[in-house]
Write a protein that holds these residues in place. Structure first.
Motif, PDB file in Angstrom:
ATOM      1  N   VAL A  39       0.455  -1.370  -0.350  1.00 33.72           N
ATOM      2  CA  VAL A  39      -0.126   0.027  -0.391  1.00 33.72           C
ATOM      3  C   VAL A  39       0.950   1.620  -0.220  1.00 33.72           C
ATOM      4  N   GLU A  40       1.519   1.711   0.997  1.00 37.02           N
ATOM      5  CA  GLU A  40       2.945   2.365   0.347  1.00 37.02           C
ATOM      6  C   GLU A  40       3.377   2.647  -0.328  1.00 37.02           C
ATOM      7  N   THR A  41       3.949   1.456  -0.651  1.00 39.84           N
ATOM      8  CA  THR A  41       4.795   1.728  -2.846  1.00 39.84           C
ATOM      9  C   THR A  41       3.497   2.158  -3.563  1.00 39.84           C
ATOM     10  N   ALA A  42       2.031   1.688  -2.974  1.00 39.99           N
ATOM     11  CA  ALA A  42       1.352   1.644  -4.331  1.00 39.99           C
ATOM     12  C   ALA A  42       1.036   3.310  -4.064  1.00 39.99           C
ATOM     13  N   VAL A  43       1.470   3.954  -3.406  1.00 39.42           N
ATOM     14  CA  VAL A  43       0.901   5.293  -2.773  1.00 39.42           C
ATOM     15  C   VAL A  43       1.913   6.352  -3.311  1.00 39.42           C
ATOM     16  N   LEU A  66      -9.550  -1.365   2.577  1.00 43.71           N
ATOM     17  CA  LEU A  66      -7.866  -0.572   1.535  1.00 43.71           C
ATOM     18  C   LEU A  66      -7.037  -0.497   0.684  1.00 43.71           C
ATOM     19  N   ILE A  67      -7.207  -0.946  -0.190  1.00 43.76           N
ATOM     20  CA  ILE A  67      -6.475  -2.017  -1.426  1.00 43.76           C
ATOM     21  C   ILE A  67      -7.396  -0.960  -2.816  1.00 43.76           C
ATOM     22  N   GLU A  68      -8.493  -0.646  -2.444  1.00 46.61           N
ATOM     23  CA  GLU A  68      -9.528  -0.697  -3.296  1.00 46.61           C
ATOM     24  C   GLU A  68      -9.064   1.286  -3.429  1.00 46.61           C
ATOM     25  N   ARG A  69      -8.795   1.344  -2.203  1.00 51.69           N
ATOM     26  CA  ARG A  69      -8.489   3.050  -1.950  1.00 51.69           C
ATOM     27  C   ARG A  69      -7.415   3.415  -2.169  1.00 51.69           C
ATOM     28  N   ALA A  70      -6.022   2.217  -2.263  1.00 52.88           N
ATOM     29  CA  ALA A  70      -5.219   2.830  -2.117  1.00 52.88           C
ATOM     30  C   ALA A  70      -4.535   2.516  -4.038  1.00 52.88           C
ATOM     31  N   VAL A  71      -5.272   1.905  -4.792  1.00 59.13           N
ATOM     32  CA  VAL A  71      -5.470   2.090  -6.173  1.00 59.13           C
ATOM     33  C   VAL A  71      -6.020   3.324  -6.822  1.00 59.13           C
ATOM     34  N   ARG A  72      -7.185   3.281  -6.483  1.00 62.28           N
ATOM     35  CA  ARG A  72      -7.084   4.818  -6.633  1.00 62.28           C
ATOM     36  C   ARG A  72      -6.763   5.787  -6.141  1.00 62.28           C
ATOM     37  N   ALA A 132     -19.338   0.152  -3.018  1.00 62.20           N
ATOM     38  CA  ALA A 132     -17.483  -0.419  -2.891  1.00 62.20           C
ATOM     39  C   ALA A 132     -16.917   0.696  -3.357  1.00 62.20           C
ATOM     40  N   ASP A 133     -15.961   0.815  -3.131  1.00 61.68           N
ATOM     41  CA  ASP A 133     -14.907   2.171  -3.180  1.00 61.68           C
ATOM     42  C   ASP A 133     -14.524   2.167  -5.168  1.00 61.68           C
ATOM     43  N   TRP A 134     -14.861   1.141  -5.749  1.00 63.00           N
ATOM     44  CA  TRP A 134     -15.027   1.057  -6.628  1.00 63.00           C
ATOM     45  C   TRP A 134     -15.732   2.543  -7.694  1.00 63.00           C
ATOM     46  N   CYS A 135     -16.908   2.634  -6.783  1.00 62.94           N
ATOM     47  CA  CYS A 135     -17.875   3.758  -7.885  1.00 62.94           C
ATOM     48  C   CYS A 135     -17.820   5.118  -7.158  1.00 62.94           C
ATOM     49  N   ASP A 136     -17.343   5.803  -7.522  1.00 61.27           N
ATOM     50  CA  ASP A 136     -16.480   7.672  -6.499  1.00 61.27           C
ATOM     51  C   ASP A 136     -17.744   8.187  -7.024  1.00 61.27           C
ATOM     52  N   ARG A 150     -17.662  12.204   4.256  1.00 60.30           N
ATOM     53  CA  ARG A 150     -17.700  12.217   2.858  1.00 60.30           C
ATOM     54  C   ARG A 150     -16.256  12.466   1.984  1.00 60.30           C
ATOM     55  N   ARG A 151     -15.175  12.590   2.172  1.00 59.68           N
ATOM     56  CA  ARG A 151     -14.211  13.153   1.871  1.00 59.68           C
ATOM     57  C   ARG A 151     -13.900  12.426   0.615  1.00 59.68           C
ATOM     58  N   ASN A 152     -14.169  10.180   0.787  1.00 56.19           N
ATOM     59  CA  ASN A 152     -13.395   9.712  -0.186  1.00 56.19           C
ATOM     60  C   ASN A 152     -12.601  10.172  -0.815  1.00 56.19           C
ATOM     61  N   VAL A 153     -11.198  11.204  -0.937  1.00 54.87           N
ATOM     62  CA  VAL A 153     -10.018  10.515  -1.038  1.00 54.87           C
ATOM     63  C   VAL A 153      -9.040  10.389  -0.820  1.00 54.87           C
ATOM     64  N   ASP A 154      -8.060  10.186   0.613  1.00 54.34           N
ATOM     65  CA  ASP A 154      -6.931   9.807   1.429  1.00 54.34           C
ATOM     66  C   ASP A 154      -7.031   8.214   1.439  1.00 54.34           C
ATOM     67  N   LEU A 155      -5.913   7.965   1.467  1.00 51.71           N
ATOM     68  CA  LEU A 155      -6.091   6.698   2.049  1.00 51.71           C
ATOM     69  C   LEU A 155      -6.724   6.430   3.133  1.00 51.71           C
ATOM     70  N   GLU A 156      -6.284   7.189   4.084  1.00 49.40           N
ATOM     71  CA  GLU A 156      -6.640   6.765   5.084  1.00 49.40           C
ATOM     72  C   GLU A 156      -8.093   6.939   5.827  1.00 49.40           C
ATOM     73  N   ASP A 157      -8.801   7.825   4.718  1.00 47.53           N
ATOM     74  CA  ASP A 157     -10.135   7.611   4.793  1.00 47.53           C
ATOM     75  C   ASP A 157     -11.363   6.922   6.030  1.00 47.53           C
ATOM     76  N   GLY A 158     -12.112   7.202   6.450  1.00 50.34           N
ATOM     77  CA  GLY A 158     -12.546   6.532   7.505  1.00 50.34           C
ATOM     78  C   GLY A 158     -13.559   5.467   6.796  1.00 50.34           C
ATOM     79  N   GLY A 159     -13.587   5.656   5.828  1.00 46.81           N
ATOM     80  CA  GLY A 159     -14.278   4.464   4.643  1.00 46.81           C
ATOM     81  C   GLY A 159     -15.672   4.059   5.814  1.00 46.81           C
ATOM     82  N   HIS A 160     -15.869   2.987   4.927  1.00 47.04           N
ATOM     83  CA  HIS A 160     -17.371   1.985   5.588  1.00 47.04           C
ATOM     84  C   HIS A 160     -16.842   1.584   6.758  1.00 47.04           C
ATOM     85  N   GLU A 161     -15.230   1.737   7.545  1.00 45.23           N
ATOM     86  CA  GLU A 161     -15.207   0.775   8.315  1.00 45.23           C
ATOM     87  C   GLU A 161     -15.792   1.616   9.478  1.00 45.23           C
TER      88      GLU A 161
END
Length: 1146
Positions: free
Chosen positions: A585-589, A621-627, A831-835, A853-864
């Motif tokens: 994840v760190e490498t991708a980001v 987390l992987i989906e956000r890292a890819v984005r 899913a995080d593949w729909c923005d 609502r931000r949906n940008v950062d890797l550390e976004d709260g996301g669904h969790e």
């Protein structure tokens, strides 16, 4: 084995024959007399030896047993034990004799003594295992076999044991079956410690590198270990079972330096020379896609020249050899099956890693070549059906009864394996069922039904075949037959979730509500009126009301599946898995990570470990890292002008120990009409989204690096639209003009049709007007993604969502920086593949979206964060000014292109059509209508409609036979609930073609919407005709129950009067809905002989809607497209700037 008769053994030193003969027929009576004489002779000889002649005594016991003189046999064997307490043949034969006498406990004791004395005396081992299994003591049988294994294994092998599970284990340590010797309270095996030796010396090593037994006994040891694997599998220990099957395979195939992994690699190396050089995708895995004919040669290639297994060379030819080869084949089959199940299992963190497709195929091919089996062919077919590759399969012969299918996937080969399996066993129900499912997947429904029917003919109690057949005939519109097959499946297997839910959906689709029951939640508000077995109504708000009936069972199934799903992947975030995930994840980001950020991410992820939704959080987390990685690549390449190699943008991989989750039986589309809570609706979408994500991450066609971002817009944005519905379908009816209306300086539309053309006017218009149109119906996902990359798509739009024909795996692969969903599916994709979702405040109330609502950062709260909340939408929302719903009627409706009629002319046209449709209807009748499919009606709504027409004596309720089977059911219920007079005022007509359907909607005086799941396209059709539509947005959290309200608000003029009308047509409760309908219908007065001239509020509203349709925001497609382009531009700017959040169009 509990009632089986076990024959004693003479042992290795016994006499081979006691009674001679001439080779002719033997007189049984004479033989018996001779046997008794022989027994007397033996007794005399043994007595003369002072009862020291053990071979003679053993023979005497065997003769007595054969004569059924069990007590006498017992005496012979006991005499031997007195002389030699460790005489294993006598101990074993004592066990057999005691078992025949029904003295099972003593039999077990003597067999155990024999095994402890000589662990390689397989006669006793096999008998004791049989006894334990017969008493359902599988764990004890496993412990016994493991004791024998340790006893006959070389000490060097014991020291290395456990380090040879590189394919099976999730780490470098072996994950073996661990069965306690005291696991059962019924027995305690008091075996010697590992540093002790067996009492009886074991023969020296005989050509076998691991076990110190005679090579001639390899088959028997192989059989025992295979049996252990079966028992562990039954006990739910898949990891232990896999290790057992591996050990069994390596006895037959010969010890490999790297265990099963070494054998698999040898198979792959040998097969490489006979494959056609096909590949499974960009991951560059060597293909092993073989036809059955080539697969059958695997053993000869791996074990030249004739395929003889090295570990079985010392076995005598004949049945022993055949059984050992078959057992080896079955162990290969079982091992491959466990790996295959691991690819789709919902369990996580089990210690068992799913092997790759090529590894599993290698095991199957070897199994098939050793022993051709229909079960193996079946499993290979299942596996190949999921394989997609970049090149067509070559040398596929056309099967006599199957379609030719040689496109770029494993489907063609799967068809061949199913056919081959049926050649081996023409009555194999599983093969017919899986073949039917594959044919259904490739849109050959008629032949799929034939295969399901064959499966049911072969096994009329096969629940899966019955349920699949029901699904298939229901897709053909044969609902009555579907219900029959669903009922059969439920009768066979009452807890079979797919059959129970399928039956519920089928019954609901034809309003067959007897026995429906209902769900008691939220004080009865979720599902107010329940239906008993006799068809009577029951109020969910009554004291003592409980969930019951088939609807109660469906919701109970959903609750159980969702609860179990929360534990998917639990326990995977340990050791190397955690470290690898964080590193990737760190490498991708990318970028320079301060230690504080690195530690914060670790702490966040560690905080998920061992808790609910662990697997889902890893996927997100992987989906956000890819984005985020795609955004970094764009910024580096086009803004900072930095060029990096592809290796800098590697895609984080799904942990190997995280399997593909199962999806709940109730699919997202079915939630529209199922009484579920907000959280349950959300979790069903999330679960399906996670399954799609994991399947895609495992797909061989997926690029190892993220897909390259497009160049900046110059000047326009490239927007891709993916849909299976660019044909004669409601979506095309609503959007057919959109793709050609884009301003070329702002947006260039690229349409990717995933279904072939039906040559309808709608398809032809889209093909003609879209700047780029591709028929991708024959493309694999890799080709479609490559075209999207080549087209430089900035924003990719999903026009399917969770509907039939969707290609959500394309979106899960993230080929575009921004991905949206609208019009195809009325809900969240979870899913995080729909923005983004396109919606409005009515369709998606702001308090139903996720708080973060931000949906940008890797550390976004996301669904969790807030997983237990009642929010539904995880995507950012593009809130439109008017309705988000696109309605192209101003361009495509039947009366859109002709001269515009005056209000008086419209009244005349409307009255004339009414008389044509209903010539016998009195002039003063008020027509209340609903043209939805009947599945959208539920008991609460139908009861309300009956109450409305009961209170308006001149009212008629106009419904469609959609399907026709529903008419009878609704009429019967209407009579029961409201009486014969009210029931007679319900009118049913057939479904009309699209243009006629829109035109005749004007005949209806008021359209009564279905509150559970609104009219969507039909609402637009009705509103275009000028007919007032009364709706109730019953659920705040279900978009499907709010779309009609969104349409009504946009259909009226944007004035104070328009707002008053929309407020009048949007009810606030069930009671308010009924009251408004009664008031509006009662207030409409037709004069007899007036030719349609009427007074009342309904006619006033009709005039406003009819005259305003040329200027209302709802039907202004050009305005809708311009707003959409603005949304695209805002979304793109925010993405480039690294900003998130919702978008509001002004």
């Amino acid at each position: 084995m509990s009632n089986a008769r076990v024959t004693p053994s003479l042992g290795t030193n016994g006499f081979g024959q006691i009674i001679g003969g001439t080779g002719g027929l033997v007189n049984p009576a004479a033989a018996k007399i001779a046997a008794y004489h022989a027994l007397d002779t033996l007794q005399q000889l043994c007595a003369e030896s002072g009862w020291r002649w053990l071979d003679g005594m053993l023979l005497g016991g065997c003769i007595a047993y054969a004569l059924s003189d069990l007590n006498r046999a017992l005496g012979w064997y006991l005499k031997i034990i007195e002389v030699d307490p460790l005489h294993v043949e006598a101990l074993s034969n004592l066990g057999a004799t005691l078992l025949a006498l029904g003295r099972r406990t003593e039999a077990e004791e003597y067999w155990l003594r024999a095994v402890k004395a000589r662990p390689n005396y397989f006669e006793a081992v096999e008998h004791l295992v049989g006894l334990l299994c017969g008493e359902q003591r599988g764990r004890d049988a496993v412990a016994l076999i493991e004791f024998v294994e340790r006893s006959v294994k070389r000490r060097s092998a014991l020291q290395l044991d456990g380090c040879d599970m590189s394919v099976c284990s999730s780490s470098s340590e072996c994950s073996r079956a661990s069965v306690s010797q005291t696991s059962s309270p019924e027995i305690k095996f008091d075996y010697y410690e590992d540093d002790e030796a067996p009492t009886t010396p074991i023969p020296p090593l005989s050509g076998q590198p691991e076990y110190v037994i005679s090579g001639a006994d390899n088959g028997r040891l192989l059989g025992l270990i295979h049996a252990k694997g079966n028992m562990l599998y039954t006990l739910g220990d898949n990891t232990g079972a896999a290790k057992a099957f591996e050990d069994a395979v390596l006895i037959g195939a010969g010890r490999e330096k790297h265990g099963i992994k070494g054998l698999i690699q040898r198979i792959l190396d040998m097969l490489a020379s006979v494959t056609d050089g096909l590949r499974l995708g960009e991951r560059a895995i060597q293909s092993v896609l073989l036809t059955p004919e080539k697969a059958l040669k695997t053993a000869q290639l791996v074990f030249p020249p004739n395929g003889e297994l090295p570990g079985l060379r010392e076995l005598p030819s004949g049945s022993a050899m055949r059984i050992a080869i078959s057992t080896t084949s079955n162990s290969l089959l079982s091992l491959a099956k466990i790996f295959q199940d691991g690819m789709s299992s919902s369990a996580g963190g089990s210690g068992l890693v799913s092997a790759g497709v090529k590894d599993i195929l290698a095991l199957y091919y070897l199994s098939l070549s050793l022993h051709p089996s229909p079960s193996t062919a079946n499993n290979v077919g299942i596996l190949l059906a999921s394989v997609q590759q970049t090149s067509p399969v070559s040398s596929i012969s056309e099967a006599s009864f199957l379609p030719a299918y040689t496109l770029g996937s494993g489907v063609g080969l799967a068809l061949l394996y199913y056919q081959y399996g049926l050649m081996l066993d023409p009555r194999h129900a599983h093969l017919y069922t899986n073949l039917g499912s594959l044919l259904k997947d490739i849109n050959n429904l008629p032949m799929a039904i034939r295969m399901y029917e064959q499966a049911v003919l072969c096994d009329g109690t096969f629940d899966i075949a019955l349920a699949n057949l029901a699904n298939a005939v229901k897709d053909q519109g044969r609902t009555k037959e579907a219900i029959k097959y669903y009922r059969r499946a439920v009768a066979v297997s009452p807890n079979f979730a797919e059959a129970v839910c399928g039956l519920a959906n089928a019954l609901n689709s034809v309003c067959d509500w007897k026995g429906r029951g209902g769900v008691v939640k939220s004080g009865g508000a979720l599902d107010r009126w329940h239906v008993n077995d006799d068809g009577s109504l029951f109020d969910a708000k009554a004291t003592g009301a409980v969930s019951r009936g088939w609807m109660g069972r469906v919701v109970s199934i959903v609750e159980k599946q969702l609860e179990e799903g929360e534990h998917w992947g639990k326990g995977i975030l340990i050791g190397n898995v955690l470290d690898t995930l964080l590193r990737e994840v760190e490498t991708a980001v990318g970028g320079e990570w301060p230690q504080e950020r690195r530690e914060a991410l670790r702490q966040m992820v560690v905080g998920w470990a061992g808790k609910k939704n662990e697997g889902a959080k890893v996927v997100r987390l992987i989906e956000r890292a890819v984005r985020r990685a795609g955004w970094r690549w764009y910024r580096e390449k086009y803004i900072r002008q930095v060029q990096r190699p592809l290796e800098s943008y590697l895609r984080p991989t799904l942990p190997a120990c995280l399997s593909i989750p199962s999806a709940p039986t109730v699919l997202p589309f079915h939630t529209f009409t199922c009484p579920l809570s907000a959280k349950q609706v959300r979790m069903i979408s999330q679960r399906n989204g996670a399954r799609i994500s994991c399947s895609t991450m495992r797909a061989p066609w997926l690029s190892a690096h993220i897909y390259p971002p497009p160049a900046p817009p110059s000047p326009h944005l490239n927007v891709g639209y993916i849909s299976s519905d660019f044909n004669n379908h409601p979506l095309a009816h609503l959007m057919q003009s959109v793709f050609g209306m884009h301003d070329p300086s702002r947006v260039k539309a690229h349409c990717y049709a995933t279904t072939p053309s039906d040559n309808s006017p709608h398809r032809l218009q889209i093909e003609r007007e879209a700047p780029r149109f591709y028929d991708t119906s024959c493309w694999g996902p890799d080709r479609l993604i490559n075209q999207i990359i080549k087209d430089g798509i900035h924003i990719l739009v999903n026009l399917n969502g969770f509907t039939r024909g969707a290609k959500n795996e394309i979106f899960a692969a993230r080929p575009a920086p921004i991905q949206m969903s609208f019009m195809g599916f009325a809900g969240s994709l979870g899913a995080d593949w729909c923005d983004y979702l396109l919606a409005d405040d009515t369709a998606v109330p702001p308090d139903t979206v996720r708080p973060w609502r931000r949906n940008v950062d890797l550390e976004d709260g996301g669904h969790e964060d807030g997983d237990d909340g009642d929010w539904v939408y995880c995507e950012n929302i593009v809130f439109t000014k008017y309705s988000f719903f696109c309605c192209d009627h101003r361009q495509s409706a039947p009366d859109a292109k002709g001269p515009r009629l005056s209000w008086d002319a419209e009244l005349q046209r409307r009255w004339k059509m009414r008389k044509e449709l209903f010539p016998d209807l009195p002039d003063d009748s008020v027509i209340l209508g609903n043209f939805n499919q009947l599945y959208k009606i539920e008991p609460t709504t139908f009861r309300t409609w009956l109450r409305i027409i009961a209170k308006v004596p001149n009212a008629r309720l106009w419904l469609l036979r959609f399907p026709d089977l529903g008419e009878k059911n609704l009429r019967e219920l209407a009579e029961k609930w409201a009486g014969v007079e009210v029931a007679r005022r319900i009118i049913f007509t057939d479904v009309a073609p699209k243009q006629q359907h829109i035109a005749r909607a004007r005949v209806c005086d008021i359209f009564l919407d279905t509150p559970e799941c609104n009219a969507h396209t039909t609402a637009a059709d009705v509103t275009w005709s000028g007919t007032p539509l009364l709706t109730l947005p019953r659920h705040k959290y279900k978009m499907c129950s709010r779309i009609a309200a969104s349409i009504v608000r946009a259909a009226v003029p944007p004035t104070t009067e328009g707002k008053r009308i929309s407020d009048k047509l949007i009810a606030e409760s069930e009671e308010d809905y009924e009251r408004r309908a009664v008031n509006l219908a009662s207030g409409l007065k037709y004069e007899r002989g007036s030719n349609g001239i009427a007074i009342g509020e309904l006619i006033d509203i009709r005039k406003v809607l009819f005259e305003g349709r040329w200027t209302s925001p709802l039907f202004d497609t050009k305005r809708w497209v311009q707003d959409l382009e603005t949304a695209y531009e805002l979304a793109w700017k925010r993405w480039v700037d690294g900003e998130g959040g919702d978008i509001r169009l002004q």
